[in-house]
Scaffold this motif. Structure first.
Motif, PDB file in Angstrom:
ATOM      1  N   VAL A   1       7.570 -32.458 -37.618  1.00  0.00           N
ATOM      2  CA  VAL A   1       7.056 -32.827 -36.298  1.00  0.00           C
ATOM      3  C   VAL A   1       7.730 -31.937 -35.262  1.00  0.00           C
ATOM      4  O   VAL A   1       8.919 -31.641 -35.363  1.00  0.00           O
ATOM      5  N   LEU A   2       6.965 -31.541 -34.256  1.00  0.00           N
ATOM      6  CA  LEU A   2       7.471 -30.720 -33.151  1.00  0.00           C
ATOM      7  C   LEU A   2       6.856 -31.228 -31.861  1.00  0.00           C
ATOM      8  O   LEU A   2       5.638 -31.405 -31.782  1.00  0.00           O
ATOM      9  N   ILE A   3       7.683 -31.465 -30.841  1.00  0.00           N
ATOM     10  CA  ILE A   3       7.206 -31.917 -29.533  1.00  0.00           C
ATOM     11  C   ILE A   3       6.922 -30.693 -28.662  1.00  0.00           C
ATOM     12  O   ILE A   3       7.703 -29.738 -28.650  1.00  0.00           O
ATOM     13  N   THR A   4       5.809 -30.751 -27.937  1.00  0.00           N
ATOM     14  CA  THR A   4       5.349 -29.599 -27.146  1.00  0.00           C
ATOM     15  C   THR A   4       4.992 -30.033 -25.729  1.00  0.00           C
ATOM     16  O   THR A   4       4.927 -31.217 -25.416  1.00  0.00           O
ATOM     17  N   ALA A   5       4.749 -29.043 -24.884  1.00  0.00           N
ATOM     18  CA  ALA A   5       4.315 -29.308 -23.509  1.00  0.00           C
ATOM     19  C   ALA A   5       2.810 -29.575 -23.515  1.00  0.00           C
ATOM     20  O   ALA A   5       1.994 -28.750 -23.097  1.00  0.00           O
ATOM     21  N   GLY A   6       2.456 -30.742 -24.018  1.00  0.00           N
ATOM     22  CA  GLY A   6       1.057 -31.119 -24.123  1.00  0.00           C
ATOM     23  C   GLY A   6       0.383 -30.470 -25.312  1.00  0.00           C
ATOM     24  O   GLY A   6       0.947 -29.599 -25.993  1.00  0.00           O
ATOM     25  N   ALA A   7      -0.852 -30.876 -25.561  1.00  0.00           N
ATOM     26  CA  ALA A   7      -1.613 -30.292 -26.666  1.00  0.00           C
ATOM     27  C   ALA A   7      -2.000 -28.849 -26.373  1.00  0.00           C
ATOM     28  O   ALA A   7      -2.138 -28.044 -27.298  1.00  0.00           O
ATOM     29  N   THR A   8      -2.162 -28.497 -25.106  1.00  0.00           N
ATOM     30  CA  THR A   8      -2.562 -27.124 -24.779  1.00  0.00           C
ATOM     31  C   THR A   8      -1.490 -26.141 -25.202  1.00  0.00           C
ATOM     32  O   THR A   8      -1.785 -25.089 -25.783  1.00  0.00           O
ATOM     33  N   GLU A   9      -0.213 -26.454 -24.940  1.00  0.00           N
ATOM     34  CA  GLU A   9       0.834 -25.558 -25.427  1.00  0.00           C
ATOM     35  C   GLU A   9       0.906 -25.575 -26.945  1.00  0.00           C
ATOM     36  O   GLU A   9       1.127 -24.536 -27.575  1.00  0.00           O
ATOM     37  N   ALA A  10       0.721 -26.747 -27.529  1.00  0.00           N
ATOM     38  CA  ALA A  10       0.739 -26.819 -28.988  1.00  0.00           C
ATOM     39  C   ALA A  10      -0.314 -25.899 -29.595  1.00  0.00           C
ATOM     40  O   ALA A  10      -0.058 -25.177 -30.567  1.00  0.00           O
ATOM     41  N   LEU A  11      -1.506 -25.918 -29.026  1.00  0.00           N
ATOM     42  CA  LEU A  11      -2.576 -25.042 -29.514  1.00  0.00           C
ATOM     43  C   LEU A  11      -2.226 -23.574 -29.314  1.00  0.00           C
ATOM     44  O   LEU A  11      -2.428 -22.746 -30.209  1.00  0.00           O
ATOM     45  N   ALA A  12      -1.700 -23.242 -28.131  1.00  0.00           N
ATOM     46  CA  ALA A  12      -1.354 -21.850 -27.860  1.00  0.00           C
ATOM     47  C   ALA A  12      -0.257 -21.369 -28.801  1.00  0.00           C
ATOM     48  O   ALA A  12      -0.360 -20.285 -29.402  1.00  0.00           O
ATOM     49  N   ALA A  13       0.811 -22.155 -28.951  1.00  0.00           N
ATOM     50  CA  ALA A  13       1.904 -21.749 -29.824  1.00  0.00           C
ATOM     51  C   ALA A  13       1.435 -21.624 -31.269  1.00  0.00           C
ATOM     52  O   ALA A  13       1.848 -20.707 -31.995  1.00  0.00           O
ATOM     53  N   THR A  14       0.566 -22.537 -31.693  1.00  0.00           N
ATOM     54  CA  THR A  14       0.071 -22.510 -33.067  1.00  0.00           C
ATOM     55  C   THR A  14      -0.765 -21.267 -33.336  1.00  0.00           C
ATOM     56  O   THR A  14      -0.569 -20.560 -34.335  1.00  0.00           O
ATOM     57  N   LEU A  15      -1.708 -20.978 -32.453  1.00  0.00           N
ATOM     58  CA  LEU A  15      -2.565 -19.808 -32.668  1.00  0.00           C
ATOM     59  C   LEU A  15      -1.776 -18.511 -32.551  1.00  0.00           C
ATOM     60  O   LEU A  15      -1.967 -17.575 -33.344  1.00  0.00           O
ATOM     61  N   LEU A  16      -0.867 -18.439 -31.581  1.00  0.00           N
ATOM     62  CA  LEU A  16      -0.047 -17.228 -31.453  1.00  0.00           C
ATOM     63  C   LEU A  16       0.856 -17.055 -32.665  1.00  0.00           C
ATOM     64  O   LEU A  16       1.146 -15.921 -33.080  1.00  0.00           O
ATOM     65  N   ALA A  17       1.293 -18.162 -33.256  1.00  0.00           N
ATOM     66  CA  ALA A  17       2.153 -18.082 -34.436  1.00  0.00           C
ATOM     67  C   ALA A  17       1.402 -17.632 -35.680  1.00  0.00           C
ATOM     68  O   ALA A  17       1.935 -16.868 -36.496  1.00  0.00           O
ATOM     69  N   LEU A  18       0.158 -18.096 -35.834  1.00  0.00           N
ATOM     70  CA  LEU A  18      -0.550 -17.893 -37.099  1.00  0.00           C
ATOM     71  C   LEU A  18      -1.427 -16.664 -37.137  1.00  0.00           C
ATOM     72  O   LEU A  18      -1.723 -16.147 -38.217  1.00  0.00           O
TER      73      LEU A  18
END
Length: 399
Positions: free
Chosen positions: A103-120
């Motif tokens: 589990v990872l806490i993020t600055a909302g789902a929008t940051e979660a999506l951005a970090a995920t796509l930039l990571a993958l």
């Protein structure tokens, strides 16, 4: 002034904000919210509630501030919120997570999506498959990451994907299949056959499944079913959600990512250089929210279902054709019976014509598919009943 080089331009272009002459436009949400302010219109465009969330959650945030939770929290999130997210996933969906690693806490789902796509995403040959129309940040972040966006259309009135089109779109170049369920902007909830096919295709083409489930507790008929619960999915799925829609705290920006530790670690490697951490006093408050009794979660779905019905009846009385949503904040209506041929032009006229703001569905579509949504308009039902009744009366009078 000289042109400014950089990735910002392709990001704006990915979100459809670059005009034919190269000028950059504001988002449709900023434009319509400004129209609402200028005209005094009721803003049913942007999806934010006009009522506060549960007192227990708000009180917990105040208590955390008073107790000194005002400095950086741990990079992954405070341990109690990590545990609360894991408990939530097990309580509602039977998913077992290690809160310290998955589990990872993020600055909302929008940051979660951005970090995920930039990571993958690893290069320009990678493709991200989404259902269209889609939340506007998807296209922007895919463009920022330098990948290709591939879309599968959802068609009026039920907005379910054609599985043959999905099969032809997912290939060995697909790095991520991104699924938003319940779906913004259409309000669709996808059937089990869609979930099963997404998992089958991800396995066949070795893709990662990323899910955006921020409306998970706003399903109107039955319960939400995460793709991660489908056999074979959990080892390749990152599940994203947030507190904003569930607890009416959209301004707090507390979201999370959960899934296999290796994938979560990849997201953390990027996320820590975006916001680093956020929302220290809000994190214990959301932990308290996630532990509220079942009656709270069923209650918010029931309340929004009633608002959906109120809005839908008002739209039909005003002359719109209406697609009844199965989840989320949103209702899509067809303005063609009112003479509309261009949803964007219709929405720009609506505040002065009827005193109500809505969003054209074309704002959520790629240029090549916008003709398929030419007269469709999105309204948000996440407002007080009196506001929705006023909006319905205004639309009926203008119709």
């Amino acid at each position: 002034m000289r042109a400014i080089p950089g990735a910002w331009h392709r990001t704006a272009a990915g979100a459809g904000l670059v005009g034919p002459d190269g000028t950059i436009s504001p988002t449709i949400f900023a434009e319509m919210s400004a129209l609402a302010a200028d005209t005094g219109a009721i803003n049913l465009g942007q999806g934010f509630p006009d009522e506060d969330g549960p007192a227990a959650v708000l009180d917990a945030a105040r208590a955390a501030i008073a107790a000194g939770a005002n400095q950086y929290p741990p990079g992954r999130g405070i341990p109690d919120l990590l545990l609360a997210v894991a408990e939530h996933q097990h309580r509602f969906y039977g998913l077992a997570l290690d809160p310290g690693r998955e589990v990872l806490i993020t600055a909302g789902a929008t940051e979660a999506l951005a970090a995920t796509l930039l990571a993958l995403i690893d290069g320009p040959d990678d493709e991200v498959v989404v259902f269209e129309p889609h939340y506007d940040s998807y296209a922007a972040v895919v463009a920022l990451a330098g990948a290709r966006l591939r879309t599968v259309p959802l068609r009026w009135p039920d907005f379910q994907p054609d599985l043959d089109e999905l099969r032809s779109t997912v290939t060995d170049r697909t790095r991520v299949i991104l699924v938003n369920d319940p779906h913004n902007p259409t309000g669709a909830v996808f059937g089990q056959e869609v979930r099963d096919e997404v998992v089958r295709l991800a396995e066949r083409h070795d893709a990662v499944i990323v899910t955006d489930e921020v409306y998970e507790h706003l399903v109107f008929d039955g319960a939400h079913v995460p793709i991660a619960t489908v056999p074979g999915a959990s080892e390749r799925t990152l599940t994203i959600s947030s507190a904003g829609k569930t607890f009416s705290t959209t301004g707090w920006k507390i979201g999370w990512v959960s899934g296999p530790a290796a994938l979560v670690d990849a997201v953390l490697a990027v996320k820590q250089f975006l916001t680093y951490v956020n929302g220290s006093p809000f994190q214990p408050a959301i932990a308290a929210g996630l532990r509220l009794p079942d009656e709270f979660f069923t209650g918010i779905a029931s309340t929004l279902r009633d608002k959906r019905d109120l809005l839908g009846a008002g739209l039909r009385a005003a002359g719109f054709a209406v697609s009844t949503p199965r989840g989320s904040y949103f209702t899509v209506a067809d303005a063609a019976p009112l003479g509309a041929t261009d949803a964007a032009a219709f929405c720009r006229e609506l505040p002065r014509r009827a005193g109500v703001v809505a969003i054209p569905l074309t704002a959520f579509a790629t240029p090549e598919r916008r003709a398929g949504y030419a007269t469709l308009v999105r309204f948000a039902a996440c407002k007080r009943v009196a506001v929705l009744e006023d909006a319905a009366a205004r639309l009926a009078a203008a119709g």
